[in-house]
Structure formats: structure tokens, C-alpha cells
Design a protein around this motif. Structure first.
Motif, mmCIF file in Angstrom:
data_model
loop_
_atom_site.group_PDB
_atom_site.id
_atom_site.type_symbol
_atom_site.label_atom_id
_atom_site.label_comp_id
_atom_site.label_asym_id
_atom_site.label_seq_id
_atom_site.Cartn_x
_atom_site.Cartn_y
_atom_site.Cartn_z
ATOM 1 N N LEU A 734 0.823 -1.210 0.000
ATOM 2 C CA LEU A 734 0.000 0.000 0.000
ATOM 3 C C LEU A 734 0.859 1.263 0.000
ATOM 4 C CD1 LEU A 734 -2.920 -0.991 2.380
ATOM 5 C CD2 LEU A 734 -2.789 -1.146 -0.106
ATOM 6 N N GLY A 735 1.996 1.231 0.714
ATOM 7 C CA GLY A 735 2.868 2.406 0.726
ATOM 8 C C GLY A 735 3.434 2.704 -0.644
ATOM 9 N N ARG A 736 3.929 1.666 -1.321
ATOM 10 C CA ARG A 736 4.479 1.888 -2.660
ATOM 11 C C ARG A 736 3.383 2.181 -3.676
ATOM 12 N NH1 ARG A 736 9.946 0.802 -3.035
ATOM 13 N NH2 ARG A 736 10.774 0.707 -0.933
ATOM 14 N N SER A 737 2.183 1.638 -3.474
ATOM 15 C CA SER A 737 1.052 2.035 -4.331
ATOM 16 C C SER A 737 0.778 3.526 -4.189
ATOM 17 C CB SER A 737 -0.199 1.238 -3.960
ATOM 18 O OG SER A 737 -0.038 -0.139 -4.225
ATOM 19 N N THR A 738 0.880 4.017 -2.948
ATOM 20 C CA THR A 738 0.662 5.440 -2.697
ATOM 21 C C THR A 738 1.737 6.281 -3.374
ATOM 22 O OG1 THR A 738 -0.396 4.912 -0.592
ATOM 23 C CG2 THR A 738 0.361 7.178 -0.896
ATOM 24 N N LEU A 739 2.985 5.786 -3.364
ATOM 25 C CA LEU A 739 4.043 6.485 -4.094
ATOM 26 C C LEU A 739 3.666 6.626 -5.561
ATOM 27 C CD1 LEU A 739 7.846 5.776 -3.666
ATOM 28 C CD2 LEU A 739 6.889 6.243 -5.905
ATOM 29 N N ILE A 771 -2.345 11.263 3.735
ATOM 30 C CA ILE A 771 -3.465 10.402 4.103
ATOM 31 C C ILE A 771 -4.794 10.953 3.575
ATOM 32 C CG2 ILE A 771 -3.961 11.485 6.343
ATOM 33 C CD1 ILE A 771 -4.284 8.616 7.452
ATOM 34 N N LEU A 772 -4.830 12.253 3.294
ATOM 35 C CA LEU A 772 -6.055 12.866 2.769
ATOM 36 C C LEU A 772 -6.259 12.574 1.287
ATOM 37 C CD1 LEU A 772 -5.835 16.380 4.492
ATOM 38 C CD2 LEU A 772 -7.096 14.353 5.249
ATOM 39 N N ASP A 773 -5.241 12.053 0.606
ATOM 40 C CA ASP A 773 -5.337 11.806 -0.823
ATOM 41 C C ASP A 773 -5.696 10.371 -1.171
ATOM 42 O OD1 ASP A 773 -4.499 14.451 -1.743
ATOM 43 O OD2 ASP A 773 -2.526 13.931 -0.946
ATOM 44 N N VAL A 774 -5.717 9.484 -0.186
ATOM 45 C CA VAL A 774 -5.965 8.070 -0.463
ATOM 46 C C VAL A 774 -7.249 7.632 0.222
ATOM 47 C CG1 VAL A 774 -3.506 7.568 -0.740
ATOM 48 C CG2 VAL A 774 -4.558 7.331 1.517
ATOM 49 N N PRO A 775 -7.840 6.523 -0.227
ATOM 50 C CA PRO A 775 -9.066 6.046 0.420
ATOM 51 C C PRO A 775 -8.845 5.733 1.895
ATOM 52 C CG PRO A 775 -8.693 4.908 -1.659
ATOM 53 C CD PRO A 775 -7.460 5.695 -1.378
#
Length: 850
Positions: A734-739, A771-775
Motif C-alpha cells: 500500500l505504501g508503494r502504491s501510494t508512491l 493520508i487525505l489523498d488516499v481512500p
């Protein structure tokens, strides 16, 4: 409506979707005691309580501080430096310039090959800055304020030189060169070809004619390969798409900048800074300082992120080291966020073009891929060639040609960033596949399933008549599981897609990257107290692999984890030769090495028991902290360790295996006599190259009145082999997906092309996702199918999720808005509004850094 989002939908029960996606806590590691189980890592409490020390946290008596003077120009020659006023200031102790730096040393490989130092490489300080923000000199003073004031008193005489911020500008006939030697990196051909060299390449006016039509010009490319019958593939295709796409330059933006503390004691330099590899940063420091590796002690217990920017630290760390030697005092160099943007590395952008042929079922029959990689001014990055290999593996085109140009520019240095080249190639092709699916009337999941790899899938060009292949690929299973967990079919069938000004879209993307290397060393000690100490040369950059991989060794020995310790973060503590934590190598490479060391320890325990208790070694088993036989003869690990010391030689470290690395041999010698010492090289066979895979799913909601969009849901389904540590794996996925998501929604560099000046220097100008940019409830899942070509079955995971995070968002946006809205990433609100109004993409199709 609620909070501006669609919540009432008869065709999709969102609560049911969330419950299905979340499911029950899945059990991993069936049949294992440690592998696949969650646990509390030994560094966790130090991190959450603030006891963990990063480079900036250290202090030393008499410590000085240094500040950097950065180039105000994108390319210039230093004619003269006026330092008298600064040196006259009270508290100023020394000034370091490029003239004070040692000549870069050549590299001697393990097989005795000498690799000459590159004359085009970065050196830390320079008399010919090749980007705005490059350090020219450093000042050491009693405090940072004094050092900063001294910087203001220094006058520079600079001769401006031609500069380039857009790769296309330097490729034009008569275009400026970013380096005095040329504008492109060229890799010499041939079996014994040397390293890349800088040369000049200019395209013709005719080559640039395509630019008028918004398409990437495709002039001469220094790098090229192909396989299959491309012409026939296009001829027999039911649909052919020819698309241009631009990916962004993105800074690594690690929370910890590359601050460093250095001091000298008894002829040795001690350096504190962040790194992605404790063991392999040591020889890099020695090379940069041109000293023997045994004169370096490197300390890096905690690193605040790397993502490829700190694979072996950074050359800037030699600045405080040389100032410390010059002043005979410890020197701290604290790097600001703006300085980090300049020297902290970034992912290179691609200007790419693909012509892709599809059968009526959606199978890729032919792919012609052309990419221009913005290399920055220094060492050649491998993103361009990597992009072709990854695309060829992930989508298995029946015929393919890849061409690439790696172009130098006067912009900050680039380096590998999670999924280097892989992200760019996937982000270019994925919107084309999504567009093709809509044109052909094929489901988005199905078209990817038709093309994705399985088994020992081939990739890249033929080498000596044979193409490489993967060790395994279970991506179809990951795609199927992800589609089911995400309730893909239900989301696609949902109507209406639009309510008022809000419209929803769903997207899916494939992604993969290298998942591991081989040939590194494991090292452990069983002490006379019966404890097992694992020596770890891995960098501790937050992924927990520095600890996790050694649980594979503890599993082999049957030792409770409470009886194990891991030593890391300090090269004076006798670390083994370890892979760098880059390219998703670590989990695969170092579980293999840990397994090898544990098997060596097990073999020695059996031999010791036979010597002490009688019988043959193979009659003994190891487990439950004992060595025992069916006859009842047994001894504890503590007793075996004591007897190992008595036996000496190979048992207690006085003799090291001949095939381990010289660094490991030195560590074994230093540990001799402390217990049973086991070192082993990973000599396990491997048939194929190791890759990991992810299928990513996303849903977005776009307000077509404002251009603002939200990511409503996201799920990543991973094929990464055996799961070692579920929580750490989930954090990586999930962290790298967020990247990757950051590349889709906002991260990019912006330059003033007239002055060559960067505009996006700070977080607020180049915002990483928060954190405000992801589900609220991002989800992940993993197959937990072992890779058959490695003893533990585990592969790396850091890189594969990144491209999927980006491309799934882009595909969801095009599903919501149509195919004629954007031709580059990231996609911002103004892009959406202006393009919707015009009915076509309104951003410049190819200009860099806008």
C-alpha cells in the motif's frame, strides 16, 4: 449526496464491498512457526518512543556545522572564488572547494577487473556546476548561523554556459549541449563493451516534423532491440493505436534528508548518515575518499526512507568527512528540504511513444516502443532499457521493438526510484490498453488477463540467440483474486455512472518489477548462552527486511525468535557481504543467504554432536534449541557452541569458507572464538530471473464542474512468493502504491525554461500524497504461492506496486472522463476542466517540466 460524493447506489452495496475486501485476517505461513507470522520487530519501540537515532540526532564534543554554497545557474564555469571576507569571520574554521577533493578512485571488482572512474561522474563539489543548486563549496563554522552568514560573504565569478532543461531541445539541429562533451549517454555494443560514454546526438529537421502533430519525434536512437515479426503483427492487427505520453520527474522526497556527521579517530573516518545498504556503502565511501575500506567505519542504524535515492548513501557525505579532516573536529552537515530537492535525486521523466497492434480479442500482436529518458547531468540511469524489458514481460507482445535515448539535461541528478523504468513504461502503455479495450468492446480485466505472463514467461531481447525468462509468474491468479475482492464486475455494471456533476470511473492495471538477486552471504553466531545472533548488512530504511529475512534462518534452526538477536547498522560490528536494498532484491536475496547460513550452522551442529556424542552427523536432527538423535543422545545449542570454541577451525570462525566475500571473511575472523560461527554464500540454483507482480484496482469520483477528483477505493493484489511478514508486506504494497498514486495526482517538477531555474523546490510546490489523498480503507492481498526457484519461496515487493498505483488511477480517470482528456501525468484539476471544455487534451503534449 453526502460530502460531495455518491453514496446511494442500488447496484453496488459499498458496505458489502468493504467487508468483502477486508475479509477476515488471512493466515499466512501455514506449516511454519516464524515465516508468514506477524511479530514485533526489535526496532519498533525505539522508533515510536524517539530513542532511534538518525544522523542529525548525533552530537560530538567540539562539533562544527557546515553549510553549502549552491550554484545559482544551471550551467556555468567557476572563474574565481572570493573567500577572504568569509574566512575573516569569527567562528569560521574552514572552506572546502572542489580543488580539495581527492581524485575519484577506480573500482576493483571481486574477480580483479578494474573499472576506471568516470570523468563524467558526480564528485560532491564542482568548478563546473551542471544544474542550479549544485554545491560549489562548503563552509565549516562553530554554528549553522555563522556558516550561513559566511556563505553570504563569498563572491563567485561564474561564466554562464549553454544549458538544457528539455531533452527535445538538445536533440534539435544546432541545439545546446548540457555537458561540454555532448548530450546523450551511449552504451557501447559488444560482449566486452565498456561503461556508457557521453557523446553528441542531433536529429534532423525532418525528424521533428511529427512534433507539429503532437507526436513524439523518433530520430536516431543509440539503443535498440527487437524480436518477432513486427510488420506482420501490425498487418494482422484488428486495431492499431499510436499514442504519445509524458511521465513526470519526481523527487524521492524521503522524510530524512541526506544529512551527515563525520569525524576522524586514529586514522579512520567515522560517518553517520542514511543508506539503503550498510555493508555496500562502506566501499563506496572508501572510493569517494580514495582511501582503503578498512579506514572507514560507517554507522547507519536508522534511515528515514530511500526509495532508491540512498542505495549506497550519497557522494555529498564526503563533504563533512573532508572538512572534519581539515579542521580536526567533528562536522555535521544538515541538509535542508530545498537542498535535498537539488541533490537528493529524482525519477527521470519519459517522453514516450508506442504503436500497439491488438487482435479482436485484445491480444497484443505487435508493439513498437520509443522512449526519451531525461537523465539529468550525471551518471547514466538504467530507466530507458529497463522500461522495455518490463513491458515485454508484463504484456507478452508477440512481436516487439524497443528504442531508447538517454539524454543529459541541466536539471538535478536522477537515480533509481522505486520501479525505475518499469513505472514509466507501464504508465505509457496502460492507458493505451484501456483505450483499446473500449474500442474493441473487451472487458478491462479480460484484456489484461489475455496478455499477462504466466510460468517461465520470456522477456526482453534475445542474447546469444535466447531470450531471458522469469522464474515464475502467477499474475493471472493475482488478477482474478483482485477482481473478485474488488467486486470488479459489479462496479462496471453499476448505473448511472454520473449523478449531477459527479461521475465515477474504475480502472485496473498490471505491474511488475525485478524481485530479487542471488549470490550474497549470510553470517550468524550461536553463543555459549544458546542465543543465535544474525549479522545483517542490510540498511534499516523502514521496510523491516533488515530483520525479517533472518526469521528464515531461525526457522531452519528451530530456534524461538525470543532467543535470536539481529546486529545491524554499524560496519565495525562485523557484517557480511549483503545486497543493496534496491530493485526489490532484499527479501529474495537475503532470505536465501540467511537460509544458507542456517543450513551451514545446522551441518556444523550435527558434526559437533557426532564428535562429542558419537555416531554420524546425519543421525542427528536440530530443533527446539537442541541437537538430538533418535537414540536419545542430545546436547543443547549452548553446549554445542562451547564445544565449537574448543574445536576451533571451521567451527568457531578461525577458518572461513573460501567462497564467501572478503568482507564476510574479515567479519568471520573478527567473530572467531565467540561461539559456533557459520557463514555461507547463497549458492542455491536459480532457473530464470526473479520478478514480482501486482494487479491494482481503483475507483475515482470526478466533479466535472471543478475538476477535483477523489480516489474512492483502491485494492492491490500481489504475487510476491511466500509471505515472510504480513504486516510489513501490507505496508510495502500500500505504501508503494501510494508512491505511484502521487505520480498520477500531483507530483512533478516545474522549471522556468528561460532561466533554467526549478520552481518546485519545496513540499508545498511538489506535494507528496498524504493520508487525505488516499481512500480511508485501502486494501491489499497476496497469493502466498512460493517461487519454485528459491528455498524459502519469497520474492521482493518494494517496486512492483508503484506503477499499478499510478496507472490504475489514470485508467479510472479515463473511464470516467473519456480518452481525450490527458496525454501526460500527473492529471490536475485544470487539465480536466480545460480538456473537457475543448474536447481534447489541452496541455502541451511533449514539453518537459510544465
Amino acid at each position: 449526496m453526502c460530502g460531495g460524493r455518491i453514496v446511494d447506489n442500488k447496484n453496488l452495496d459499498n458496505k458489502k464491498v468493504a467487508a468483502t475486501a477486508r475479509g477476515s485476517e488471512r493466515e499466512y505461513g501455514i506449516g511454519y512457526k516464524l515465516i508468514g507470522k506477524n511479530y514485533v520487530t526489535p526496532d519498533l519501540y525505539a522508533k515510536v518512543t524517539g530513542q532511534a537515532k538518525y544522523a542529525e540526532d548525533f552530537r560530538a564534543e567540539g562539533m562544527l556545522f557546515c553549510k553549502l554554497l549552491l550554484s545559482p545557474m544551471p550551467h556555468a564555469r567557476v572563474k574565481r572564488i572570493h573567500t577572504n571576507a568569509a574566512l575573516a569571520m569569527p567562528g569560521v574554521k574552514a572552506i572546502l572547494t572542489a580543488d580539495d577533493l581527492p581524485a575519484p578512485a577506480d573500482t576493483l571488482t571481486d574477480n580483479g577487473t578494474v573499472i576506471k572512474a568516470s570523468k563524467w561522474g558526480e564528485r560532491g563539489l564542482t568548478n563546473e556546476p551542471v544544474y542550479q543548486g549544485e554545491p560549489i563549496l562548503a563552509v565549516a563554522a562553530v554554528d549553522e548561523l555563522t556558516a550561513a552568514e559566511a556563505i553570504e560573504k563569498i563572491e563567485l565569478d561564474l561564466e554562464p554556459l549553454p544549458f538544457v532543461t528539455d531533452p527535445l531541445d538538445t536533440l534539435r539541429p544546432g541545439g545546446p549541449n548540457p555537458r561540454t562533451d555532448g548530450n546523450v549517454w551511449v552504451r557501447p555494443s559488444g560482449q566486452n563493451a565498456g561503461p556508457p560514454v557521453v557523446t553528441e546526438l542531433k536529429w534532423t529537421k525532418a525528424d521533428f516534423a511529427e512534433l507539429n502533430n503532437g507526436r513524439l519525434p523518433m530520430g536516431k536512437a543509440p539503443d535498440e532491440w527487437n524480436y518477432g515479426d513486427l510488420e506482420s503483427g501490425f498487418k494482422n492487427a484488428a486495431l492499431v493505436l499510436d499514442e504519445t505520453f509524458v511521465t513526470p520527474d519526481t523527487s524521492h522526497q524521503t522524510l530524512e534528508t541526506r544529512s551527515a556527521l563525520a569525524y576522524w579517530q586514529n586514522g579512520r573516518v567515522y560517518l553517520h548518515t542514511g543508506t539503503q545498504s550498510t555493508a555496500q556503502t562502506l566501499p563506496a565511501i572508501a572510493r569517494w575518499l580514495n582511501i582503503s575500506p578498512d579506514k572507514v567505519v560507517f554507522i547507519s542504524e536508522y534511515t528515514g526512507g530511500g526509495f532508491g535515492s540512498k542505495i549506497t548513501g550519497g557522494v555529498s557525505m564526503i563533504i563533512p568527512a573532508l572538512l572534519a579532516k581539515k579542521t580536526n573536529a567533528p562536522v555535521m552537515m544538515r541538509i535542508s528540504r530545498e537542498e535535498e530537492t537539488f541533490i537528493g535525486r529524482a525519477r527521470p521523466s519519459f517522453q514516450g511513444r508506442m504503436k500497439v497492434g491488438f487482435s479482436k480479442e485484445g491480444r497484443i500482436t505487435a508493439l513498437d516502443m520509443f522512449v526519451i529518458c531525461d537523465n539529468g547531468p550525471y551518471d547514466a540511469v538504467g530507466d530507458a532499457p529497463s522500461s522495455g524489458r518490463i513491458v515485454s514481460l508484463l504484456y507478452q507482445p508477440q512481436a516487439m521493438r524497443w528504442r531508447g535515448v538517454t539524454v543529459l539535461t541541466n536539471t538535478p541528478p536522477r537515480s533509481a526510484q522505486s520501479s525505475p523504468g518499469g513505472l514509466q513504461g507501464i504508465v505509457i502503455i496502460e492507458p493505451i490498453i484501456a483505450k483499446a479495450a473500449r474500442r474493441l468492446g473487451v472487458d478491462q480485466v479480460l484484456i489484461r488477463r489475455i496478455n499477462c505472463p504466466e510460468g517461465k514467461a520470456p522477456f526482453g531481447p534475445a542474447v546469444q540467440g535466447k531470450r531471458g525468462y522469469a522464474t515464475s509468474a502467477f499474475l493471472k491468479e493475482a488478477l482474478d483474486r483482485g477482481a473478485e475482492r474488488f467486486q470488479w464486475s459489479e462496479r462496471v455494471a453499476r448505473t448511472p455512472k454520473r449523478i449531477g456533476t459527479k461521475v465515477r470511473g474504475v480502472g485496473v492495471s498490471l505491474s511488475c518489477y525485478v524481485g530479487g538477486t542471488i549470490g550474497f552471504d549470510g553470517l550468524l553466531v550461536i553463543t555459549p548462552e544458546g542465543r543465535v545472533i544474525f549479522q545483517s548488512g542490510i540498511g534499516n530504511l523502514g521496510t523491516e527486511s533488515v530483520i525479517d529475512v533472518h526469521r528464515a534462518g531461525a526457522e531452519v534452526l528451530g530456534v524461538p525468535w525470543e532467543k535470536c538477536e539481529v546486529v545491524w547498522g554499524n560496519t565495525s560490528k562485523n557484517l557480511p557481504f549483503t545486497c543493496v536494498s534496491g530493485g526489490s532484491q532484499t527479501t529474495h536475496a537475503m532470505t536465501r543467504a540467511a537460509h544458507a547460513a542456517a543450513m551451514e550452522a545446522k551441518k556444523k551442529l550435527q558434526e559437533i554432536a557426532a564428535k562429542k556424542l558419537g555416531g554420524k552427523p546425519e543421525q542427528y536432527e536440530v530443533g527446539n534449541e537442541r541437537v538430538f538423535s533418535k537414540s536419545g543422545a542430545n546436547m543443547t545449542l549452548a553446549q554445542a557452541a562451547k564445544y565449537a570454541i574448543q574445536l576451533g577451525g571451521i567451527y568457531d570462525g578461525h577458518e572461513a569458507p573460501a567462497d564467501v566475500h572478503k568482507l564476510t571473511q574479515a567479519s568471520v575472523a573478527a567473530l572467531a572464538g565467540q561461539g559456533l560461527v557459520a557463514a555461507a554464500k547463497d549458492n542455491y540454483p536459480r532457473d530464470g530471473s526473479t520478478f514480482s507482480y501486482v494487479a491494482s484496482f481503483a475507483e475515482v469520483e470526478v466533479d466535472v464542474e471543478t475538476g477535483k477528483y477523489y480516489i474512492v477505493d483502491f485494492l492491490a493484489s500481489a504475487d510476491v512468493g511466500t509471505v515472510i511478514h504480513p504486516r510489513a508486506l501490507g505496508g510495502q504494497v500500500l505504501g508503494r502504491s501510494t508512491l505511484g498514486i502521487g505520480h498520477a495526482i500531483g507530483q512533478k517538477w516545474v522549471f522556468d525554461p528561460h532561466y533554467g531555474q526549478m520552481v518546485s523546490k519545496r513540499f508545498y510546490q511538489n506535494k507528496p500524497p498524504t493520508i487525505l489523498d488516499v481512500p480511508v480503507d485501502m486494501q491489499w492481498t497476496a497469493l502466498d504461492i512460493p517461487d519454485p526457484e528459491t528455498p524459502v519461496g519469497a520474492r521482493g515487493v518494494g517496486e512492483p506496486p508503484v506503477a499499478g498505483g499510478c496507472a490504475s488511477i489514470l485508467n479510472a480517470l479515463s473511464d470516467a472522463l473519456g480518452d481525450e482528456i490527458f496525454q501526460r501525468a500527473p492529471v490536475n484539476a485544470d487539465t480536466i476542466l480545460t480538456s473537457l471544455e475543448a474536447g481534447r487534451p489541452m496541455q502541451h503534449p511533449l514539453m518537459a517540466h510544465i
